[in-house]
Structure formats: structure tokens, C-alpha cells
Design a protein around this motif. Structure first.
Motif, PDB file in Angstrom:
ATOM      1  N   MET A   1      45.152  63.795  -9.602  1.00 27.69           N
ATOM      2  CA  MET A   1      46.313  64.558  -9.164  1.00 27.69           C
ATOM      3  C   MET A   1      45.975  66.024  -8.897  1.00 27.69           C
ATOM      4  N   ASP A   2      44.795  66.484  -9.339  1.00 27.85           N
ATOM      5  CA  ASP A   2      44.443  67.893  -9.167  1.00 27.85           C
ATOM      6  C   ASP A   2      43.667  68.153  -7.874  1.00 27.85           C
ATOM      7  N   SER A   3      43.657  67.198  -6.939  1.00 30.02           N
ATOM      8  CA  SER A   3      43.024  67.344  -5.624  1.00 30.02           C
ATOM      9  C   SER A   3      41.501  67.347  -5.677  1.00 30.02           C
ATOM     10  N   THR A   4      40.928  66.858  -6.760  1.00 29.22           N
ATOM     11  CA  THR A   4      39.468  66.884  -6.876  1.00 29.22           C
ATOM     12  C   THR A   4      38.906  65.485  -7.098  1.00 29.22           C
ATOM     13  N   VAL A   5      37.606  65.391  -6.841  1.00 29.87           N
ATOM     14  CA  VAL A   5      36.814  64.221  -7.217  1.00 29.87           C
ATOM     15  C   VAL A   5      35.768  64.757  -8.187  1.00 29.87           C
ATOM     16  N   LYS A   6      35.631  64.114  -9.319  1.00 27.64           N
ATOM     17  CA  LYS A   6      34.672  64.574 -10.320  1.00 27.64           C
ATOM     18  C   LYS A   6      33.545  63.561 -10.450  1.00 27.64           C
ATOM     19  N   LEU A   7      32.325  64.066 -10.437  1.00 24.77           N
ATOM     20  CA  LEU A   7      31.142  63.232 -10.625  1.00 24.77           C
ATOM     21  C   LEU A   7      30.648  63.431 -12.045  1.00 24.77           C
ATOM     22  N   TRP A   8      30.496  62.323 -12.762  1.00 27.07           N
ATOM     23  CA  TRP A   8      30.107  62.353 -14.172  1.00 27.07           C
ATOM     24  C   TRP A   8      28.788  61.634 -14.367  1.00 27.07           C
ATOM     25  N   SER A   9      28.038  62.055 -15.351  1.00 21.46           N
ATOM     26  CA  SER A   9      26.830  61.327 -15.741  1.00 21.46           C
ATOM     27  C   SER A   9      27.241  60.112 -16.554  1.00 21.46           C
ATOM     28  N   ARG A  10      26.326  59.224 -16.777  1.00 19.55           N
ATOM     29  CA  ARG A  10      26.621  58.042 -17.600  1.00 19.55           C
ATOM     30  C   ARG A  10      26.935  58.413 -19.045  1.00 19.55           C
ATOM     31  N   THR A  11      26.470  59.565 -19.469  1.00 18.81           N
ATOM     32  CA  THR A  11      26.723  60.009 -20.843  1.00 18.81           C
ATOM     33  C   THR A  11      28.035  60.778 -20.983  1.00 18.81           C
ATOM     34  N   GLY A  12      28.749  60.973 -19.861  1.00 16.57           N
ATOM     35  CA  GLY A  12      30.038  61.645 -19.914  1.00 16.57           C
ATOM     36  C   GLY A  12      30.003  63.126 -19.602  1.00 16.57           C
ATOM     37  N   LYS A  13      28.880  63.632 -19.127  1.00 14.92           N
ATOM     38  CA  LYS A  13      28.775  65.041 -18.765  1.00 14.92           C
ATOM     39  C   LYS A  13      29.259  65.233 -17.331  1.00 14.92           C
ATOM     40  N   HIS A  21      39.779  68.767  -1.043  1.00 17.45           N
ATOM     41  CA  HIS A  21      41.095  68.213  -0.701  1.00 17.45           C
ATOM     42  C   HIS A  21      42.185  69.199  -1.103  1.00 17.45           C
ATOM     43  N   SER A  22      43.323  69.117  -0.404  1.00 16.30           N
ATOM     44  CA  SER A  22      44.434  70.018  -0.730  1.00 16.30           C
ATOM     45  C   SER A  22      45.610  69.284  -1.374  1.00 16.30           C
ATOM     46  N   ALA A  23      45.431  67.996  -1.677  1.00 16.61           N
ATOM     47  CA  ALA A  23      46.475  67.212  -2.340  1.00 16.61           C
ATOM     48  C   ALA A  23      45.798  66.119  -3.172  1.00 16.61           C
ATOM     49  N   SER A  24      46.590  65.328  -3.861  1.00 16.22           N
ATOM     50  CA  SER A  24      46.070  64.286  -4.749  1.00 16.22           C
ATOM     51  C   SER A  24      45.087  63.361  -4.046  1.00 16.22           C
ATOM     52  N   VAL A  25      44.047  62.986  -4.772  1.00 16.44           N
ATOM     53  CA  VAL A  25      43.052  62.036  -4.275  1.00 16.44           C
ATOM     54  C   VAL A  25      43.423  60.667  -4.834  1.00 16.44           C
ATOM     55  N   TRP A  26      43.547  59.675  -3.942  1.00 17.55           N
ATOM     56  CA  TRP A  26      44.000  58.341  -4.348  1.00 17.55           C
ATOM     57  C   TRP A  26      42.888  57.305  -4.377  1.00 17.55           C
ATOM     58  N   GLY A  27      41.883  57.462  -3.533  1.00 21.30           N
ATOM     59  CA  GLY A  27      40.826  56.462  -3.485  1.00 21.30           C
ATOM     60  C   GLY A  27      39.457  57.089  -3.347  1.00 21.30           C
ATOM     61  N   THR A  45      43.450  63.304   4.767  1.00 25.24           N
ATOM     62  CA  THR A  45      42.046  63.304   5.149  1.00 25.24           C
ATOM     63  C   THR A  45      41.255  62.291   4.336  1.00 25.24           C
ATOM     64  N   ILE A  46      40.180  61.859   4.950  1.00 27.60           N
ATOM     65  CA  ILE A  46      39.147  61.086   4.269  1.00 27.60           C
ATOM     66  C   ILE A  46      37.909  61.961   4.372  1.00 27.60           C
ATOM     67  N   LYS A  47      37.290  62.222   3.252  1.00 29.87           N
ATOM     68  CA  LYS A  47      36.118  63.089   3.256  1.00 29.87           C
ATOM     69  C   LYS A  47      34.892  62.289   2.852  1.00 29.87           C
ATOM     70  N   LEU A  48      33.782  62.577   3.528  1.00 27.72           N
ATOM     71  CA  LEU A  48      32.497  61.971   3.201  1.00 27.72           C
ATOM     72  C   LEU A  48      31.608  63.051   2.611  1.00 27.72           C
ATOM     73  N   TRP A  49      31.047  62.759   1.439  1.00 25.93           N
ATOM     74  CA  TRP A  49      30.237  63.703   0.678  1.00 25.93           C
ATOM     75  C   TRP A  49      28.877  63.082   0.414  1.00 25.93           C
ATOM     76  N   ASN A  50      27.852  63.925   0.240  1.00 26.67           N
ATOM     77  CA  ASN A  50      26.595  63.386  -0.280  1.00 26.67           C
ATOM     78  C   ASN A  50      26.666  63.436  -1.803  1.00 26.67           C
ATOM     79  N   ARG A  51      25.682  62.854  -2.451  1.00 24.81           N
ATOM     80  CA  ARG A  51      25.710  62.767  -3.927  1.00 24.81           C
ATOM     81  C   ARG A  51      25.617  64.129  -4.606  1.00 24.81           C
ATOM     82  N   ASN A  52      25.153  65.131  -3.874  1.00 25.69           N
ATOM     83  CA  ASN A  52      25.076  66.484  -4.430  1.00 25.69           C
ATOM     84  C   ASN A  52      26.405  67.224  -4.310  1.00 25.69           C
ATOM     85  N   GLY A  53      27.407  66.577  -3.699  1.00 26.95           N
ATOM     86  CA  GLY A  53      28.723  67.193  -3.566  1.00 26.95           C
ATOM     87  C   GLY A  53      28.920  67.998  -2.308  1.00 26.95           C
TER      88      GLY A  53
END
Length: 167
Positions: A1-13, A21-27, A45-53
Motif C-alpha cells: 500500500m506504500d507504493s513500493t516493492v521491497k527486495l529481501w534476502s532469504r534471511t529477512g534483511k 510507483h505513485s500508488a499501491s502496488v498490487w502484483g 503502470t507496469i514497471k520492469l526492474w533489474n535485480r539491482n532495483g
């Protein structure tokens, strides 16, 4: 709901926050090779990102909220769903290939078949299976008919059976 996509490590970092994005991200979906991340947002919008963001492409969804995203098994096609009850097929380079109509309510899910030849979409009232090859060929047939229609209809040497071919 905060308009972001967060990338996490397997350990939770928390590794990276993607915040274009300027609105909620749904998928969100990874490409099969794991190199591209697609995100769909209420901002249309649909945004395409590389793994580095790093933002690679911004696909405009005609100012209609985008809900879900899914990559084909080969990674060449991205399917998205929209608030206008459509499925859109995009080439990985960002070109819109086809808009598919048929649902009458919001599409809640989309998935490719394992062989990539079909897409299943589901809404609040219906589920549909789409044959991608035939859908994309319809565009080719439409283009070809538009190109030769006038010739077929106005050339007196054309047989009647061919004249009505592109109606």
C-alpha cells in the motif's frame, strides 16, 4: 500500500526498496531467469526492474490500474490484468502486443500454462483460458486484411469467394 516493492534476502534483511510507483502496488513477478522484476500498480503502470532495483521500462496501462503480472515460461511475454477487466500481453521489450477483452469483472489472477501456449485468467465471476498463439495470429490476419481489403473489394478480376475473405 506504500507504493513500493521491497527486495529481501532469504534471511529477512531488506536489500532494496523500489519506489517509482505513485500508488499501491498490487502484483509482482520475477522473469523465469530471475533477472527482471515486473510490478503492477494502481497508478496505471507496469514497471520492469533489474535485480539491482534499476528501472528498465515503464509500461503505460492507459491510466487504468494494473492488478496482476505474470511472465511466460520463456520470459518473452508479460501478461497483465487491468481495472478495465482486460488482459494485456506485452513483449519483453515493452511493446503492447494485444489487449484481450472478455471478463466482465475485475481480474484477480493470471497465469501461463507450463508450455507458455495458454493463459488462464480468473475474475470474481468467471475463469477463462486463452490460446496465445491464436490471439497473436489474429493481429497478423487483421493487419493482412486491412492491407489487401480495398484491392480484394475493388478488383473485378478477383473471384467472389476471395472478395469476402476479409469481412
Amino acid at each position: 500500500m506504500d507504493s513500493t516493492v521491497k527486495l529481501w534476502s532469504r534471511t529477512g534483511k531488506l536489500l532494496k526498496t523500489l519506489s517509482d510507483h505513485s500508488a499501491s502496488v498490487w502484483g509482482v513477478a520475477f522473469s523465469p531467469d530471475g533477472k527482471i522484476i515486473a510490478s503492477a500498480s494502481d497508478d496505471g503502470t507496469i514497471k520492469l526492474w533489474n535485480r539491482n532495483g534499476e528501472l528498465l521500462k515503464n509500461l503505460e496501462n492507459n491510466e487504468t490500474a494494473a492488478w496482476e503480472v505474470a511472465f511466460s515460461p520463456d520470459g518473452n511475454i508479460l501478461a497483465t490484468t487491468s481495472a478495465d477487466n482486460t488482459v494485456k500481453l506485452w513483449h519483453k521489450d515493452g511493446r503492447l502486443l494485444k489487449t484481450i477483452f472478455g471478463h466482465t469483472t475485475t481480474i484477480n489472477g493470471i497465469a501461463f500454462s507450463p508450455d507458455g501456449k495458454q493463459i488462464a485468467s480468473v475474475s470474481q465471476k468467471q475463469g477463462m483460458i486463452w490460446d496465445i498463439e491464436n490471439i497473436l495470429k489474429l493481429d497478423e490476419l487483421t493487419y493482412a486484411c486491412n492491407w489487401v481489403r480495398d484491392y480484394l473489394q475493388t478488383n473485378s478480376e478477383i473471384e467472389d469467394s476471395y472478395r469476402d475473405l476479409c469481412h
